[in-house]
Design a protein around this motif. Structure first.
Motif, PDB file in Angstrom:
ATOM      1  N   LEU A 170      35.381  -0.552   5.093  1.00 22.99           N
ATOM      2  CA  LEU A 170      36.601  -0.044   4.819  1.00 22.99           C
ATOM      3  C   LEU A 170      36.635   1.142   3.579  1.00 22.99           C
ATOM      4  O   LEU A 170      37.221   2.050   3.473  1.00 22.99           O
ATOM      5  N   GLU A 171      35.819   0.769   2.544  1.00 26.39           N
ATOM      6  CA  GLU A 171      35.408   1.858   1.511  1.00 26.39           C
ATOM      7  C   GLU A 171      34.887   2.964   1.821  1.00 26.39           C
ATOM      8  O   GLU A 171      33.662   2.796   2.801  1.00 26.39           O
ATOM      9  N   ASP A 211      30.699 -11.865   6.270  1.00 28.03           N
ATOM     10  CA  ASP A 211      31.454 -11.033   7.238  1.00 28.03           C
ATOM     11  C   ASP A 211      32.620 -10.318   6.534  1.00 28.03           C
ATOM     12  O   ASP A 211      32.900  -8.919   6.662  1.00 28.03           O
ATOM     13  N   LEU A 212      33.250 -10.956   5.893  1.00 25.97           N
ATOM     14  CA  LEU A 212      34.435 -10.404   4.899  1.00 25.97           C
ATOM     15  C   LEU A 212      33.712  -9.197   3.999  1.00 25.97           C
ATOM     16  O   LEU A 212      34.345  -7.982   3.953  1.00 25.97           O
ATOM     17  N   GLU A 213      32.984  -9.388   3.278  1.00 22.46           N
ATOM     18  CA  GLU A 213      31.889  -8.422   2.370  1.00 22.46           C
ATOM     19  C   GLU A 213      31.742  -7.436   3.192  1.00 22.46           C
ATOM     20  O   GLU A 213      31.899  -6.026   2.759  1.00 22.46           O
ATOM     21  N   ARG A 214      31.187  -7.631   4.489  1.00 22.64           N
ATOM     22  CA  ARG A 214      30.749  -6.218   5.494  1.00 22.64           C
ATOM     23  C   ARG A 214      32.001  -5.308   5.874  1.00 22.64           C
ATOM     24  O   ARG A 214      31.764  -4.413   5.719  1.00 22.64           O
ATOM     25  N   ARG A 215      32.904  -6.087   6.048  1.00 24.51           N
ATOM     26  CA  ARG A 215      34.308  -5.358   6.599  1.00 24.51           C
ATOM     27  C   ARG A 215      34.881  -4.539   5.456  1.00 24.51           C
ATOM     28  O   ARG A 215      35.274  -3.536   5.673  1.00 24.51           O
ATOM     29  N   VAL A 216      35.118  -5.106   4.039  1.00 17.39           N
ATOM     30  CA  VAL A 216      35.259  -4.417   3.008  1.00 17.39           C
ATOM     31  C   VAL A 216      34.374  -3.355   2.870  1.00 17.39           C
ATOM     32  O   VAL A 216      34.932  -2.208   2.570  1.00 17.39           O
ATOM     33  N   ALA A 217      33.032  -3.468   2.873  1.00 16.56           N
ATOM     34  CA  ALA A 217      32.180  -2.460   2.618  1.00 16.56           C
ATOM     35  C   ALA A 217      32.188  -1.282   3.563  1.00 16.56           C
ATOM     36  O   ALA A 217      32.187  -0.027   3.478  1.00 16.56           O
TER      37      ALA A 217
END
Length: 73
Positions: A64-65, A56-62
């Motif tokens: 945001l980028e 979930d965090l990886e999806r959120r960071v992606a």
């Protein structure tokens, strides 16, 4: 605040619980130790939920980028 889960989310949770209980009983059979009956499902749930949080965090960071913008050096 938690998000309401869909029926698919409930099904995934049910499958996860059944799988971890089965793994606990398999651990009990192979080790002949009642500790494995409780240890394996609890540790399995912890690892599985941590993996879900990381994805979930990886999806959120992606999200945001912004790949369209040129990178500043």
């Amino acid at each position: 605040m938690s998000k309401p889960k869909s029926s698919r989310g409930a099904l995934e949770t049910a499958v996860r619980v059944v799988f971890l209980i089965l793994m606990g009983f398999i651990g009990l059979v192979f080790t002949q130790n009642f500790f494995a009956l409780f240890f394996v499902p609890i540790i399995g749930w912890f690892v599985w939920s941590t993996r879900d949080k990381a994805s979930d965090l990886e999806r959120r960071v992606a999200a945001l980028e912004k790949p369209d913008e040129p990178k500043r050096d």
